[in-house]
Design an enzyme around this catalytic site. Structure first.
Site, PDB file in Angstrom:
ATOM      1  N   PHE A 174     -18.850 -83.417 -22.539  1.00  0.00           N
ATOM      2  CA  PHE A 174     -17.396 -83.476 -22.727  1.00  0.00           C
ATOM      3  C   PHE A 174     -16.749 -84.697 -22.095  1.00  0.00           C
ATOM      4  CE2 PHE A 174     -17.402 -81.673 -18.425  1.00  0.00           C
ATOM      5  CZ  PHE A 174     -16.357 -82.367 -17.851  1.00  0.00           C
ATOM      6  N   LYS A 221     -24.136 -83.560 -32.393  1.00  0.00           N
ATOM      7  CA  LYS A 221     -23.611 -82.266 -31.934  1.00  0.00           C
ATOM      8  C   LYS A 221     -22.619 -82.591 -30.827  1.00  0.00           C
ATOM      9  CE  LYS A 221     -23.687 -79.180 -29.262  1.00  0.00           C
ATOM     10  NZ  LYS A 221     -22.489 -78.780 -28.459  1.00  0.00           N
ATOM     11  N   GLU A 228     -18.435 -78.788 -27.371  1.00  0.00           N
ATOM     12  CA  GLU A 228     -17.477 -77.832 -27.948  1.00  0.00           C
ATOM     13  C   GLU A 228     -16.108 -77.930 -27.281  1.00  0.00           C
ATOM     14  OE1 GLU A 228     -20.128 -77.309 -26.159  1.00  0.00           O
ATOM     15  OE2 GLU A 228     -20.278 -75.286 -25.326  1.00  0.00           O
ATOM     16  N   SER A 274     -25.603 -81.906 -18.372  1.00  0.00           N
ATOM     17  CA  SER A 274     -26.016 -81.498 -17.026  1.00  0.00           C
ATOM     18  C   SER A 274     -27.544 -81.453 -16.919  1.00  0.00           C
ATOM     19  CB  SER A 274     -25.438 -80.117 -16.722  1.00  0.00           C
ATOM     20  OG  SER A 274     -25.954 -79.189 -17.654  1.00  0.00           O
ATOM     21  N   CYS A 334     -20.601 -89.429 -14.718  1.00  0.00           N
ATOM     22  CA  CYS A 334     -21.940 -89.266 -14.153  1.00  0.00           C
ATOM     23  C   CYS A 334     -22.271 -90.431 -13.225  1.00  0.00           C
ATOM     24  CB  CYS A 334     -22.974 -89.167 -15.257  1.00  0.00           C
ATOM     25  SG  CYS A 334     -23.053 -90.659 -16.225  1.00  0.00           S
ATOM     26  N   GLU A 359     -23.860 -81.427  -7.532  1.00  0.00           N
ATOM     27  CA  GLU A 359     -22.909 -82.213  -8.327  1.00  0.00           C
ATOM     28  C   GLU A 359     -21.597 -81.434  -8.414  1.00  0.00           C
ATOM     29  OE1 GLU A 359     -23.656 -82.726 -12.618  1.00  0.00           O
ATOM     30  OE2 GLU A 359     -22.849 -84.751 -12.429  1.00  0.00           O
TER      31      GLU A 359
HETATM   32  P1  NAD Z   1     -23.412 -79.530 -20.364  1.00  0.00           P
HETATM   33  O1  NAD Z   1     -24.810 -79.693 -19.960  1.00  0.00           O
HETATM   34  O2  NAD Z   1     -22.716 -78.262 -20.031  1.00  0.00           O
HETATM   35  O3  NAD Z   1     -23.267 -79.690 -21.951  1.00  0.00           O
HETATM   36  C1  NAD Z   1     -23.854 -80.787 -22.630  1.00  0.00           C
HETATM   37  C2  NAD Z   1     -24.186 -80.361 -24.051  1.00  0.00           C
HETATM   38  O4  NAD Z   1     -25.140 -79.291 -24.003  1.00  0.00           O
HETATM   39  C3  NAD Z   1     -22.990 -79.847 -24.821  1.00  0.00           C
HETATM   40  O5  NAD Z   1     -23.033 -80.370 -26.131  1.00  0.00           O
HETATM   41  C4  NAD Z   1     -23.160 -78.327 -24.801  1.00  0.00           C
HETATM   42  O6  NAD Z   1     -22.673 -77.706 -25.962  1.00  0.00           O
HETATM   43  C5  NAD Z   1     -24.670 -78.141 -24.711  1.00  0.00           C
HETATM   44  N1  NAD Z   1     -25.078 -76.961 -23.941  1.00  0.00           N
HETATM   45  C6  NAD Z   1     -24.413 -76.381 -22.898  1.00  0.00           C
HETATM   46  N2  NAD Z   1     -25.136 -75.359 -22.406  1.00  0.00           N
HETATM   47  C7  NAD Z   1     -26.276 -75.286 -23.127  1.00  0.00           C
HETATM   48  C8  NAD Z   1     -27.433 -74.442 -23.102  1.00  0.00           C
HETATM   49  N3  NAD Z   1     -27.553 -73.466 -22.216  1.00  0.00           N
HETATM   50  N4  NAD Z   1     -28.416 -74.661 -23.993  1.00  0.00           N
HETATM   51  C9  NAD Z   1     -28.319 -75.659 -24.893  1.00  0.00           C
HETATM   52  N5  NAD Z   1     -27.245 -76.487 -24.976  1.00  0.00           N
HETATM   53  C10 NAD Z   1     -26.233 -76.309 -24.106  1.00  0.00           C
HETATM   54  O7  NAD Z   1     -22.600 -80.780 -19.777  1.00  0.00           O
HETATM   55  P2  NAD Z   1     -21.040 -81.049 -19.806  1.00  0.00           P
HETATM   56  O8  NAD Z   1     -20.369 -80.096 -18.879  1.00  0.00           O
HETATM   57  O9  NAD Z   1     -20.535 -81.153 -21.195  1.00  0.00           O
HETATM   58  O10 NAD Z   1     -20.994 -82.523 -19.211  1.00  0.00           O
HETATM   59  C11 NAD Z   1     -21.019 -82.795 -17.836  1.00  0.00           C
HETATM   60  C12 NAD Z   1     -22.408 -83.110 -17.355  1.00  0.00           C
HETATM   61  O11 NAD Z   1     -22.948 -84.187 -18.087  1.00  0.00           O
HETATM   62  C13 NAD Z   1     -22.456 -83.545 -15.897  1.00  0.00           C
HETATM   63  O12 NAD Z   1     -23.548 -82.930 -15.281  1.00  0.00           O
HETATM   64  C14 NAD Z   1     -22.649 -85.045 -15.984  1.00  0.00           C
HETATM   65  O13 NAD Z   1     -23.256 -85.638 -14.851  1.00  0.00           O
HETATM   66  C15 NAD Z   1     -23.510 -85.146 -17.181  1.00  0.00           C
HETATM   67  N6  NAD Z   1     -23.471 -86.467 -17.763  1.00  0.00           N
HETATM   68  C16 NAD Z   1     -24.542 -87.258 -17.550  1.00  0.00           C
HETATM   69  C17 NAD Z   1     -24.558 -88.540 -18.042  1.00  0.00           C
HETATM   70  C18 NAD Z   1     -25.719 -89.452 -17.784  1.00  0.00           C
HETATM   71  O14 NAD Z   1     -25.709 -90.545 -18.274  1.00  0.00           O
HETATM   72  N7  NAD Z   1     -26.726 -89.056 -17.040  1.00  0.00           N
HETATM   73  C19 NAD Z   1     -23.456 -89.016 -18.765  1.00  0.00           C
HETATM   74  C20 NAD Z   1     -22.382 -88.169 -18.990  1.00  0.00           C
HETATM   75  C21 NAD Z   1     -22.394 -86.884 -18.473  1.00  0.00           C
END
Ligand code: NAD
Length: 489
Positions: free
Chosen positions: A154, A178, A181, A231, A286, A380
């Site tokens: 997000f 994808k 959401e 994450s 991140c 985090e």
């Molecule tokens: P998230 O992991 O909750 O969601 C990421 C994606 O995974 C979304 O599209 C979501 O729909 C999907 N998802 C969520 N739960 C899932 C599950 N149980 N099984 C399968 N798919 C699932 O992350 P977020 O809250 O959207 O974003 C924040 C996180 O992203 C932070 O931890 C941040 O550090 C990380 N991030 C990392 C980078 C990087 O370059 N390393 C860059 C941007 C964000």
């Protein structure tokens, strides 16, 4: 009623058309700036995914054999359209994500830079050719992987999709994106601009959804490679599931970035940089500074940081966090640190912005005298919060940095070249900053962390991404009429 929603119902984008999902599972999309519902989005089904994959499969037949110099013409036009539509796209990013307009605009500008890199790909992906025996040539070329998927988080609704869309597609792949959401709208505008730029139908398809559709993507036999950003918990799930289905996967995870501040650091510059890194995008980067290690006598810098942070005003130059759940989680970390004996120098809890009472704001928060085992030091937080730990020397500071499981970024603030080099050599992170609080490498350098911040081989942007989005074909050619078999085996 959906008719009252500012953006109506958000549809999937399949085969160049806006398409209703077959799912009856819908969620509200609200603006975290004020809590108002602005759209609804369906959590797509397997049937929706199959439609998207079939459309990509059909498009791949032509797109994959279109010369790369023609493919990148779409991205020349897309770059211009991004610039032309900068204001509108930035407003959309701001509205659905909650960041400030300046931050939203900066990520659209970064999307332009990512697109510029993609148009340079013809210069970077030439193959090689050598006469390996008398009259026999070997040549290599990079060919697309096939149908690929990109799963995004997000926090950067425009930039992160553009980490993957331009490179993967310019290299000849057809993609299923994808969206998160929580922020599906900006990606739809990106798709609209790509269509206007001349991207053939089916080359990019967008489906919205959550865990269920991500699992379906990981299991789909026609999808050959998956990039994931999110994450660490989910990155591990996606990486394991995709690779157990024999797909290529690059999964970027969360982070806990440590900044080491040395006593000889320039106080004003350091205070401004550390504070901006901690609070920029409401700490939901991140690459955000989350832990600061004060090495030796640095009180004069810490007091300047507090002064700097006091200039950061929620609702003005500080955006909201993504949700009420996030706000509560961030505040509970601060409360726990206080209980554990840390000292709150600046407290962002219980922030309410006048006129935007429904928004999810956390003020800038500086916590001092944090011990390395406290939850604010190890986990985090993803909010505008920095935890300061104190050490006597650089080695103690590096031991703390090295012990954290993540490895996106680490930075050092100092005027000493030798100390900077020592930290750069010994920090366990993929991206290092010297007097830089957010050390994101700009194109053509690639973006990617280490350890629990990235699973898979290589980085997601820049030159490094070429390997992920292509396969290497080796062709051995003999056109001369000599009959002799002059070969190695
Ligand atoms: P998230 O992991 O909750 O969601 C990421 C994606 O995974 C979304 O599209 C979501 O729909 C999907 N998802 C969520 N739960 C899932 C599950 N149980 N099984 C399968 N798919 C699932 O992350 P977020 O809250 O959207 O974003 C924040 C996180 O992203 C932070 O931890 C941040 O550090 C990380 N991030 C990392 C980078 C990087 O370059 N390393 C860059 C941007 C964000």
């Amino acid at each position: 009623m959906s008719t009252e929603l500012k953006y109506g119902k958000t549809k999937n984008f399949i085969n160049g058309q806006l398409v209703n999902s077959t799912s009856n599972r819908w969620i509200d999309i609200y603006s975290p700036l004020n809590g108002e519902v602005i759209s609804e989005v369906a959590m797509s089904s397997n049937e929706d995914l199959n439609k998207a994959v079939n459309s990509a499969k059909k498009a791949f037949k032509t797109w994959s054999i279109t010369p790369i110099k023609d493919r990148v013409q779409v991205f020349f036009k897309f770059k211009n359209l991004l610039e032309k539509n900068m204001q509108e796209l930035a407003e959309l990013v701001q509205e659905e994500n909650g960041k400030t307009f300046g931050e939203a605009k900066a990520e659209v500008e970064k999307s332009v830079e990512l697109t510029e890199f993609a148009v340079s790909l013809p210069q970077l992906v030439q193959g090689e050719l050598l006469e390996v025996s008398k009259g026999v040539e070997c040549r290599t070329e990079r060919v697309p992987v096939g149908i690929v998927a990109s799963i995004v988080p997000f926090n950067f609704p425009s930039m992160v999709p553009n980490w993957t869309i331009p490179n993967a597609i310019a290299l000849g792949n057809c993609m299923i994106l994808k969206t998160s959401e929580a922020v599906p709208l900006s990606a739809m505008k990106i798709a609209e601009l790509l269509k206007e730029a001349g991207l053939p139908d089916g080359v990019l398809n967008i489906i919205h959804g959550d865990k269920e559709i991500v699992e379906a993507i990981c299991d789909h036999p026609e999808i050959k490679a998956i990039s994931f950003v999110g994450s660490t918990k989910v990155a591990k799930i996606v990486y394991q599931r995709a690779t157990s289905n024999l797909k290529n996967c690059l999964a970027l995870g969360g982070a806990k970035n440590h900044l080491l501040v040395l006593p000889d650091a320039n106080p004003e510059m350091t205070a401004a940089n550390v504070t901006a890194s901690m609070a920029g995008c409401a700490g939901q980067r991140c690459m955000a500074a989350s832990a600061m290690i004060a090495v030796g006598e640095t009180d004069h810098i810490i007091s300047k940081m507090v002064d700097e942070a006091k200039k950061i005003i929620p609702g003005e130059n500080l955006g909201s966090v993504i949700s009420k759940v996030s706000k509560d989680r961030i505040e509970s970390y601060i409360t726990q640190a206080e209980k554990d004996g840390a000292k709150i120098l600046l407290d962002g809890r219980n922030t309410i912005v006048k006129g935007k009472e429904g928004g999810f704001y956390v003020g800038p928060t500086i916590i001092d005298f944090v011990k390395p085992n406290m939850s604010v030091a190890t986990e985090e937080i993803f909010g505008p919060v920095i935890s300061i730990m104190r050490t006597n020397n650089i080695d103690e500071a590096l031991a703390i940095e090295n012990a954290n499981p993540y490895g996106n970024a680490a930075a050092v603030f100092t005027q000493s070249g030798g100390a900077a080099r020592y930290v750069a050599d010994h920090a366990s992170a993929g991206m290092i900053g010297v007097n830089i609080g957010v050390p994101v490498p700009r194109e053509p350098f690639s973006f990617g962390g280490w350890n629990d911040s990235s699973f898979g081989v290589g980085d997601i942007t820049g030159k490094s991404s070429i390997e992920f989005w292509t396969k290497l074909k080796k062709t051995t050619i003999k056109w001369n009429s000599e009959a002799s078999i002059n070969w190695m085996s």
